[in-house]
Design a protein around this motif. Sequence first.
Motif, mmCIF file in Angstrom:
data_model
loop_
_atom_site.group_PDB
_atom_site.id
_atom_site.type_symbol
_atom_site.label_atom_id
_atom_site.label_comp_id
_atom_site.label_asym_id
_atom_site.label_seq_id
_atom_site.Cartn_x
_atom_site.Cartn_y
_atom_site.Cartn_z
ATOM 1 N N LEU A 34 -23.795 8.317 -3.660
ATOM 2 C CA LEU A 34 -23.716 9.462 -2.764
ATOM 3 C C LEU A 34 -22.804 9.094 -1.612
ATOM 4 O O LEU A 34 -22.955 8.046 -0.990
ATOM 5 N N GLU A 35 -21.856 9.931 -1.358
ATOM 6 C CA GLU A 35 -20.918 9.664 -0.259
ATOM 7 C C GLU A 35 -21.547 10.135 1.051
ATOM 8 O O GLU A 35 -21.730 11.326 1.271
ATOM 9 N N ARG A 36 -21.887 9.187 1.863
ATOM 10 C CA ARG A 36 -22.450 9.503 3.180
ATOM 11 C C ARG A 36 -21.532 8.880 4.217
ATOM 12 O O ARG A 36 -21.570 7.685 4.449
ATOM 13 N N LYS A 60 -10.661 7.180 8.278
ATOM 14 C CA LYS A 60 -9.950 7.557 7.046
ATOM 15 C C LYS A 60 -8.790 8.485 7.355
ATOM 16 O O LYS A 60 -7.709 8.341 6.782
ATOM 17 N N ARG A 61 -9.011 9.444 8.231
ATOM 18 C CA ARG A 61 -7.918 10.372 8.616
ATOM 19 C C ARG A 61 -6.786 9.601 9.294
ATOM 20 O O ARG A 61 -5.620 9.826 9.022
ATOM 21 N N ARG A 62 -7.147 8.656 10.137
ATOM 22 C CA ARG A 62 -6.150 7.893 10.881
ATOM 23 C C ARG A 62 -5.274 7.081 9.940
ATOM 24 O O ARG A 62 -4.044 7.034 10.086
ATOM 25 N N PHE A 63 -5.886 6.430 8.948
ATOM 26 C CA PHE A 63 -5.109 5.580 8.044
ATOM 27 C C PHE A 63 -4.386 6.386 6.966
ATOM 28 O O PHE A 63 -3.421 5.903 6.384
ATOM 29 N N LYS A 64 -4.808 7.603 6.694
ATOM 30 C CA LYS A 64 -4.074 8.460 5.765
ATOM 31 C C LYS A 64 -2.759 8.929 6.365
ATOM 32 O O LYS A 64 -1.778 9.136 5.664
ATOM 33 N N GLU A 65 -2.751 9.099 7.691
ATOM 34 C CA GLU A 65 -1.560 9.572 8.370
ATOM 35 C C GLU A 65 -0.451 8.545 8.370
ATOM 36 O O GLU A 65 0.709 8.887 8.517
ATOM 37 N N ARG A 66 -0.741 7.306 8.206
ATOM 38 C CA ARG A 66 0.283 6.241 8.250
ATOM 39 C C ARG A 66 1.036 6.144 6.973
ATOM 40 O O ARG A 66 0.841 6.417 5.941
ATOM 41 N N PHE A 70 -17.460 8.567 12.452
ATOM 42 C CA PHE A 70 -16.593 7.428 12.726
ATOM 43 C C PHE A 70 -15.769 7.061 11.500
ATOM 44 O O PHE A 70 -14.567 6.843 11.565
ATOM 45 N N VAL A 71 -16.422 6.992 10.341
ATOM 46 C CA VAL A 71 -15.732 6.641 9.101
ATOM 47 C C VAL A 71 -14.725 7.724 8.745
ATOM 48 O O VAL A 71 -13.596 7.430 8.323
ATOM 49 N N GLN A 72 -15.099 8.973 8.928
ATOM 50 C CA GLN A 72 -14.172 10.069 8.624
ATOM 51 C C GLN A 72 -12.935 10.001 9.522
ATOM 52 O O GLN A 72 -11.813 10.206 9.055
ATOM 53 N N ALA A 73 -13.122 9.681 10.796
ATOM 54 C CA ALA A 73 -11.992 9.582 11.719
ATOM 55 C C ALA A 73 -11.068 8.434 11.317
ATOM 56 O O ALA A 73 -9.848 8.571 11.346
#
Length: 97
Positions: free
Chosen positions: A80-82, A91-97, A86-89
Amino acid sequence: PALVEGGAVSVVGQLYLVDKSIRFTLDVKKQCPALFQRVQVALEDGTVAEAYVMCAEQVRGKRRLALGDWRQRFAPRPRLERRGPFVQALKRRFKER
């Protein structure tokens, strides 16, 4: 492995048509009614079959199968993805790079 009387998980199994002599042999092998009890269980299609079950007291403290399939007992369970904010932020930050 054993079915537990009053269990709440559907199980995968096989059905066999046996005569009285084979059923007697199975009763002796399963130590029925001392260890196992033979009861009627409802199948997915609405029919009824006999199965050997144990009382809940006999299996107290033993591991239960969550998926209902003995052959898949060691298969990895779906995770289950929980993710918290903080983790979502991150992931978004490292996807932008």
